[in-house]
Design a protein around this motif. Sequence first.
Motif, short mmCIF file in Angstrom:
data_model
loop_
_atom_site.label_atom_id
_atom_site.label_comp_id
_atom_site.label_asym_id
_atom_site.label_seq_id
_atom_site.Cartn_x
_atom_site.Cartn_y
_atom_site.Cartn_z
N PRO A 178 0.82 -1.23 0.00
CA PRO A 178 0.00 0.00 0.00
C PRO A 178 0.85 1.27 0.00
O PRO A 178 0.50 2.26 -0.63
N MET A 179 2.00 1.25 0.70
CA MET A 179 2.84 2.45 0.72
C MET A 179 3.35 2.78 -0.69
O MET A 179 3.35 3.93 -1.12
N ARG A 199 1.90 1.97 -3.49
CA ARG A 199 0.77 2.45 -4.33
C ARG A 199 0.48 3.92 -4.03
O ARG A 199 0.28 4.72 -4.94
N ARG A 200 0.51 4.29 -2.75
CA ARG A 200 0.26 5.69 -2.39
C ARG A 200 1.35 6.59 -2.97
O ARG A 200 1.08 7.66 -3.52
N GLN A 201 2.60 6.13 -2.88
CA GLN A 201 3.69 6.96 -3.39
C GLN A 201 3.61 7.13 -4.90
O GLN A 201 3.89 8.21 -5.43
N ARG A 209 0.93 7.20 -6.60
CA ARG A 209 -0.15 8.17 -6.86
C ARG A 209 0.36 9.59 -6.68
O ARG A 209 -0.03 10.50 -7.39
N THR A 210 1.26 9.79 -5.71
CA THR A 210 1.78 11.15 -5.46
C THR A 210 2.68 11.61 -6.62
O THR A 210 2.58 12.74 -7.08
N ALA A 212 1.99 15.97 0.14
CA ALA A 212 1.39 14.62 0.12
C ALA A 212 0.90 14.23 1.51
O ALA A 212 1.47 14.63 2.52
N THR A 213 -0.17 13.45 1.51
CA THR A 213 -0.68 12.94 2.79
C THR A 213 -0.71 11.41 2.74
O THR A 213 -0.70 10.82 1.66
N ASP A 214 -0.73 10.81 3.94
CA ASP A 214 -0.74 9.35 3.99
C ASP A 214 -2.19 8.83 4.00
O ASP A 214 -3.14 9.60 3.81
N GLU A 215 -2.35 7.53 4.27
CA GLU A 215 -3.66 6.89 4.22
C GLU A 215 -4.66 7.57 5.17
O GLU A 215 -5.86 7.55 4.96
N ILE A 226 2.90 13.39 5.08
CA ILE A 226 3.89 12.32 5.18
C ILE A 226 5.11 12.85 5.95
O ILE A 226 5.34 14.05 6.01
#
Length: 457
Positions: free
Chosen positions: A106-107, A109-111, A113-114, A247-250, A255
């Motif tokens: 998941p980390m 995938r989030r990164q 997206r950023t 950027a923000t986390d889940e 972050i």
Amino acid sequence: MSVESVNSRPTTVAGTLREPPVAGGGLPLLGHGPQLVRDPLGFMARLRDDGDVVRIRLGPKTVYAVTAPHLTGALALSPDYIIAGPLWESLESLLGKEGVATANGPMHRRQRRTIQPAFRLDAIPAYGPVMAEEAYALVERWRSGQVLDVTTESFRVAVRISARCLMRGSYMDDRADRICADLATLFSGMYQRMVVPLGPLYRIPVPSNREFNRALADLHLLVDEIVADRRASGQKPDDLLTALLDATDENGEPIGEQEIHDQVIAILTPGSETVGSVLMSLLLVLTEHPELADKIGDEVKRVVGDRPVAFEDVRELTYTANVVVETMRLYPAVWILTRRSVAETDLGGYRIPAGADVIYSPYAVQRDRRSFDRHEEFDPDRWLPGRGGQVPKHAMAPFGVGNRKCPSDHFSMAELTLLTAVIAAAYRFEHAPGSDTRPRIGITLRPRGLKLRALPR
Ligand code: HEM
């Protein structure tokens, strides 16, 4: 074949899944290590003759090598293989554990997206003016008859373009040379640490270790300075650094500082090393095939006339782009990739155990005679419309495949095409004494030490 060819729940019926054959030529105790050290490119290229998946023995360790393009594609597309293994561990001291190149799940995938918006096809034209400015600054620095240290020149322009496009600001003028020198020291040191893993011995304060540690500390300091300068400026240009800082986390929280830091490094570093390496190979190609350089010069004249090449011309510089693509086929900067299996898996009918290190080589796959006619021949026309379709799926993937595919494929193609057009239109090249064209096989693949004399057209 696609991701369906990877099955994470392999049948347990004994005998249904085959053990991959062991590659030929292994020695007792040492296994294939000596071959891999002596001739890594040749060794990887020969493996397909032994099978589509083969086992390699490196001392007591077994590594699985995937050789057939349908299976390298399946591997890269499967969620059962993650980024881990000796290559990545050796890179961690530089890239950190929280950057996009080393994160998983998941980390990761989030990164992605950023960072992805900064690399989208429609974001690239905004970088055009910087790419063109840097390409012309490069050729204008060169003097007629000057002997160029191609390694330094190529890395320098690659670092400057990545950093200036993705982290706008004037800081580069002071810091570009520092970043280049640090990265050069770090990349050669890391490759040594990967192939000769002497662990604690690298902590002994001999000059080479001290130099490595100094470069590492300086690069981390530089990144902190760049982030601090941006924050102090109060500006938020539409670039990757702003995206990272916002950027923000889940949970919607900003972050952490470490993640911002690791992200900047994880983007700046692969961007410079890879583009620099391809540019060196391109300059070798232009030197050894002057007829290709002439054709590029003709194309530039036809498309652009006498004005400077602009980013908007790139789409029409199709011959130039095909020379870039063919260079990346024969000299892929990323010549080896690794993964680790998280579960026992069926890869094309072969059993890959959980926790196995799996490798594949874009160099070997892209030079395979089963996929390419006249496989060793440099032929940009093989990429003409209608002809590229003859290449098997995943047989040409210098930017990788799947969720780890290089985010910068469009960015890099635009940059390299523009650079090649500007350089080939301005100069032709001949080898100067001491020019070393042999491949240097490190974390990336590039000519070992090109020294070229630049002669104006
Ligand atoms: C990943 C090649 C330029 C940033 C990759 C991968 C390859 C690659 C093969 C995939 C690794 C894998 O599957 O494990 C190249 C080549 C380039 C290039 C050949 C130039 C010709 C760049 C540039 C940047 C960049 C200019 C940034 C400015 C990255 C990042 C990743 C990556 C951040 C990690 C992606 C992830 O794990 O999700 N690159 N690259 N690359 N590349 Fe590039």
